[in-house]
Design a protein around this motif. Structure first.
Motif, mmCIF file in Angstrom:
data_model
loop_
_atom_site.group_PDB
_atom_site.id
_atom_site.type_symbol
_atom_site.label_atom_id
_atom_site.label_comp_id
_atom_site.label_asym_id
_atom_site.label_seq_id
_atom_site.Cartn_x
_atom_site.Cartn_y
_atom_site.Cartn_z
ATOM 1 N N ALA A 1 -18.989 -28.651 21.464
ATOM 2 C CA ALA A 1 -20.106 -28.658 20.527
ATOM 3 C C ALA A 1 -19.704 -27.866 19.280
ATOM 4 C CB ALA A 1 -21.341 -28.030 21.167
ATOM 5 N N CYS A 2 -20.422 -28.082 18.194
ATOM 6 C CA CYS A 2 -20.176 -27.304 16.981
ATOM 7 C C CYS A 2 -20.431 -25.826 17.284
ATOM 8 C CB CYS A 2 -21.100 -27.780 15.862
ATOM 9 S SG CYS A 2 -21.049 -26.728 14.399
ATOM 10 N N ARG A 3 -19.540 -24.954 16.824
ATOM 11 C CA ARG A 3 -19.669 -23.516 17.095
ATOM 12 C C ARG A 3 -20.856 -22.894 16.357
ATOM 13 N NH1 ARG A 3 -13.897 -22.084 15.526
ATOM 14 N NH2 ARG A 3 -12.869 -23.649 16.753
ATOM 15 N N HIS A 4 -21.352 -23.572 15.324
ATOM 16 C CA HIS A 4 -22.418 -22.980 14.512
ATOM 17 C C HIS A 4 -23.805 -23.523 14.864
ATOM 18 C CE1 HIS A 4 -19.450 -20.939 12.052
ATOM 19 N NE2 HIS A 4 -18.731 -22.045 12.191
ATOM 20 N N CYS A 5 -23.936 -24.846 14.904
ATOM 21 C CA CYS A 5 -25.263 -25.426 15.146
ATOM 22 C C CYS A 5 -25.416 -25.966 16.561
ATOM 23 C CB CYS A 5 -25.558 -26.527 14.131
ATOM 24 S SG CYS A 5 -24.526 -27.993 14.329
ATOM 25 N N GLY A 6 -24.306 -26.051 17.305
ATOM 26 C CA GLY A 6 -24.389 -26.517 18.684
ATOM 27 C C GLY A 6 -24.471 -28.026 18.847
ATOM 28 N N ALA B 1 -15.488 -30.320 8.320
ATOM 29 C CA ALA B 1 -16.657 -29.520 8.665
ATOM 30 C C ALA B 1 -17.624 -30.352 9.511
ATOM 31 C CB ALA B 1 -17.355 -29.047 7.394
ATOM 32 N N CYS B 2 -18.530 -29.664 10.167
ATOM 33 C CA CYS B 2 -19.526 -30.313 11.026
ATOM 34 C C CYS B 2 -20.416 -31.225 10.182
ATOM 35 C CB CYS B 2 -20.368 -29.233 11.700
ATOM 36 S SG CYS B 2 -21.785 -29.859 12.620
ATOM 37 N N PRO B 3 -20.611 -32.483 10.619
ATOM 38 C CA PRO B 3 -21.477 -33.371 9.846
ATOM 39 C C PRO B 3 -22.929 -32.897 9.833
ATOM 40 C CG PRO B 3 -20.780 -34.441 11.885
ATOM 41 C CD PRO B 3 -20.033 -33.143 11.786
ATOM 42 N N ASN B 4 -23.324 -32.135 10.823
ATOM 43 C CA ASN B 4 -24.715 -31.697 10.935
ATOM 44 C C ASN B 4 -25.023 -30.464 10.082
ATOM 45 O OD1 ASN B 4 -27.343 -31.979 12.283
ATOM 46 N ND2 ASN B 4 -26.808 -29.989 13.153
ATOM 47 N N CYS B 5 -24.200 -29.402 10.205
ATOM 48 C CA CYS B 5 -24.519 -28.136 9.523
ATOM 49 C C CYS B 5 -23.583 -27.832 8.353
ATOM 50 C CB CYS B 5 -24.503 -26.974 10.507
ATOM 51 S SG CYS B 5 -22.875 -26.569 11.156
ATOM 52 N N GLY B 6 -22.435 -28.519 8.266
ATOM 53 C CA GLY B 6 -21.517 -28.300 7.149
ATOM 54 C C GLY B 6 -20.563 -27.136 7.337
#
Ligand SMILES: [Zn+2]
Length: 135
Positions: free
Chosen positions: A40-45, A21-26
Motif C-alpha cells: 500500500a502507499c506509505r502515506h495514504c494507505g 508518486a502515488c496517484p491518490n495522494c501525490g
C-alpha cells in the motif's frame, strides 16, 4: 462520476506517475524494493496489492522498450558499419539487461498510473476504494 467531479484528475495521475508518486495522494513511496511495489502507499494507505495482476505486464513492457531503445539503434549502427556485429551482440545483451533493471521502478510506477488513468474513480481521493472493478 464525471471527470470534472474528480478531486484527482487524469492529468494529476499522469503527472504523479511520471515522477513515481502515488496517484491518490501525490507522495512518493509506492515501491517496497527496486523490483516490487509495496502492499500500500506509505502515506495514504491506498491498496497496491489487489492490482498486482495488472502490474505484472511491467516485464513485458521492459522487453519491448529494450528492443526499441537498445536493439533497434544497434542494428542501424551495424548496418552503417559504425560498430561490428560482435560488438552489437555484446552491447545488446548486456545493455538490454542493464536497461530493463535501470528503468524497472519507473515502469512499475507508470503501470500504476496507467491503471488509474483508465479508472480514476477508483482512487480513494475520488471516492473509490482503490480496487479495480469495484465501482
Ligand atoms: Zn498515497
Amino acid at each position: 462520476m464525471d471527470e470534472a467531479e474528480f478531486k484527482v484528475t487524469r492529468g494529476d495521475i499522469i503527472a504523479r506517475g511520471l515522477r513515481c508518486a502515488c496517484p491518490n495522494c501525490g507522495e512518493r513511496g509506492l515501491l517496497a524494493s527496486w523490483f516490487r511495489l509495496g502492499k500500500a502507499c506509505r502515506h495514504c494507505g491506498m491498496d497496491l496489492e489487489r492490482s498486482h495482476g495488472f502490474y505484472s505486464g511491467t516485464t513485458s513492457i521492459g522487453y519491448v522498450a529494450a528492443i526499441v531503445v537498445i536493439l533497434v539503434p544497434l542494428c542501424f549502427l551495424v548496418m552503417r558499419d559504425v560498430i561490428s556485429a560482435r560488438a552489437a551482440v555484446l552491447i545488446g545483451m548486456f545493455g538490454s539487461a542493464a536497461f530493463i533493471v535501470a528503468v524497472y521502478p519507473l515502469m512499475l510506477c507508470w503501470m500504476v498510473a496507467a491503471c488509474h488513468v483508465a479508472l480514476p474513480g477508483d482512487l480513494p481521493a475520488n471516492g473509490g476504494t482503490g480496487r479495480r472493478g469495484d465501482d
